[in-house]
Design a protein around this motif. Structure first.
Motif, PDB file in Angstrom:
ATOM      1  N   VAL A  35      -9.868   6.538  -8.975  1.00 48.98           N
ATOM      2  CA  VAL A  35      -8.709   6.046  -8.228  1.00 48.98           C
ATOM      3  C   VAL A  35      -9.056   4.746  -7.507  1.00 48.98           C
ATOM      4  N   PHE A  36     -10.279   4.635  -7.018  1.00 50.20           N
ATOM      5  CA  PHE A  36     -10.725   3.389  -6.399  1.00 50.20           C
ATOM      6  C   PHE A  36     -10.630   2.226  -7.396  1.00 50.20           C
ATOM      7  N   VAL A  37     -11.123   2.451  -8.610  1.00 52.40           N
ATOM      8  CA  VAL A  37     -11.073   1.413  -9.651  1.00 52.40           C
ATOM      9  C   VAL A  37      -9.628   1.066  -9.978  1.00 52.40           C
ATOM     10  N   GLU A  38      -8.762   2.094 -10.043  1.00 52.19           N
ATOM     11  CA  GLU A  38      -7.353   1.863 -10.341  1.00 52.19           C
ATOM     12  C   GLU A  38      -6.692   1.013  -9.275  1.00 52.19           C
ATOM     13  N   ASN A  39      -7.089   1.196  -8.021  1.00 54.16           N
ATOM     14  CA  ASN A  39      -6.504   0.417  -6.940  1.00 54.16           C
ATOM     15  C   ASN A  39      -6.934  -1.042  -6.996  1.00 54.16           C
ATOM     16  N   VAL A  74      -7.567   4.621  -0.355  1.00 56.37           N
ATOM     17  CA  VAL A  74      -7.731   3.879   0.890  1.00 56.37           C
ATOM     18  C   VAL A  74      -8.888   2.883   0.778  1.00 56.37           C
ATOM     19  N   THR A  75      -9.983   3.310   0.163  1.00 57.92           N
ATOM     20  CA  THR A  75     -11.140   2.415   0.011  1.00 57.92           C
ATOM     21  C   THR A  75     -10.783   1.206  -0.845  1.00 57.92           C
ATOM     22  N   GLY A  76     -10.076   1.427  -1.959  1.00 60.23           N
ATOM     23  CA  GLY A  76      -9.656   0.312  -2.801  1.00 60.23           C
ATOM     24  C   GLY A  76      -8.717  -0.628  -2.074  1.00 60.23           C
ATOM     25  N   ALA A  77      -7.789  -0.052  -1.296  1.00 59.92           N
ATOM     26  CA  ALA A  77      -6.853  -0.877  -0.531  1.00 59.92           C
ATOM     27  C   ALA A  77      -7.587  -1.711   0.517  1.00 59.92           C
ATOM     28  N   LEU A  78      -8.604  -1.132   1.150  1.00 61.68           N
ATOM     29  CA  LEU A  78      -9.360  -1.866   2.162  1.00 61.68           C
ATOM     30  C   LEU A  78     -10.147  -3.024   1.541  1.00 61.68           C
ATOM     31  N   VAL A  79     -10.623  -2.849   0.309  1.00 62.80           N
ATOM     32  CA  VAL A  79     -11.322  -3.936  -0.373  1.00 62.80           C
ATOM     33  C   VAL A  79     -10.377  -5.122  -0.562  1.00 62.80           C
ATOM     34  N   LEU A  80      -9.146  -4.847  -1.029  1.00 62.90           N
ATOM     35  CA  LEU A  80      -8.180  -5.922  -1.240  1.00 62.90           C
ATOM     36  C   LEU A  80      -7.692  -6.500   0.086  1.00 62.90           C
ATOM     37  N   TYR A  81      -7.562  -5.665   1.096  1.00 65.82           N
ATOM     38  CA  TYR A  81      -7.220  -6.153   2.433  1.00 65.82           C
ATOM     39  C   TYR A  81      -8.299  -7.123   2.919  1.00 65.82           C
ATOM     40  N   GLY A  82      -9.555  -6.720   2.754  1.00 59.81           N
ATOM     41  CA  GLY A  82     -10.665  -7.582   3.169  1.00 59.81           C
ATOM     42  C   GLY A  82     -10.693  -8.888   2.404  1.00 59.81           C
TER      43      GLY A  82
END
Length: 241
Positions: free
Chosen positions: A30-34, A71-79
């Protein structure tokens, strides 16, 4: 015991990962998908529910780790959005041959006008749920609020599909014959959309090159206009940090 059936090349890969790593494997997927939104998380989550029905892990564990991955994937893109900032991102878009500053600016306008609810609701819209994290980072939306809304929206989305797969249980094999077709259709659509988009952009660039009155907007001009829009919408859920 998971039945020996095929769920398509994409589904079979996920099943192998979940068999090896359990719900943590789902979280990684799911992280990769995000981070790479063209990957269909709906298939991942439904298969995770089916896996849970066969006793590999509990539905609660699947939902938990899928939400952590989201959430982790979203935070990567937020960062990424926060690190680049508006002007730097616009300069990158300006330098890319097939990308317009308007493309980035349009997403920012949508976020600024409709505020932090776009983060919550966007988590339940395919592809958009990943992309909305970038303007949220650019606008420096309050990180705790961003994380909370992302987590709640992701929890709802993940629960729907995982519980759906779980309730199907052993009957999930009834749609397994269509899983490979689904995976290939998704891949084919991504390729077709990409080719059409490139073709249209090349034709548009050619038209612009022939227009003596056309002058591309500079990154500073675009950033200044968005700055003005931000000032018109001071309460859209962002922070000054």
């Amino acid at each position: 015991m998971i039945e020996d059936v095929s769920y398509g090349w994409l589904g079979d890969l996920l099943m192998a990962v979940m068999e090896a790593l359990g719900p943590i494997g789902l979280g990684i997927a799911v992280f990769v998908e995000n981070v790479f939104p063209p990957i269909p998380s709906e298939l991942f989550l439904a298969l995770a529910g089916f896996t849970a029905a066969n006793g590999t892990f509990t539905p609660a564990a699947g939902i938990l780790w899928a939400t952590i991955g989201s959430v982790t994937g979203a935070l990567v893109l937020y960062g990424l959005g926060a690190w680049l900032g508006r002007r730097r991102l616009y300069k990158i878009a300006y330098a890319m041959p097939l990308v317009d500053i308007d493309d980035v600016e349009r997403t920012e306008r949508w976020f600024i006008r409709f505020g932090y609810w776009t983060v919550f609701l966007g988590r339940m819209i395919p592809i958009f749920r990943s992309l909305i994290s970038i303007p949220a980072g650019i606008e420096r939306m309050n990180l705790w609020l961003f994380t909370l809304l992302t987590a709640v929206g992701s929890l709802i989305w993940n629960s729907l599909f995982i519980m759906g797969g779980y309730l199907l249980g052993s009957n999930f094999h009834l749609i397994s014959d269509y899983a490979d077709v689904f995976s290939n259709v998704v891949l084919g659509l991504v390729i077709v959309v990409l080719l059409v988009w490139i073709t249209l952009r090349l034709l548009r660039n050619r038209r612009r090159a022939r227009d003596p009155n056309y002058r591309p907007e500079t990154p500073d001009e675009a950033a200044a206009r968005i700055d003005a829009l931000v000032n018109q919408h001071p309460t859209h859920g962002t922070s000054d940090a």
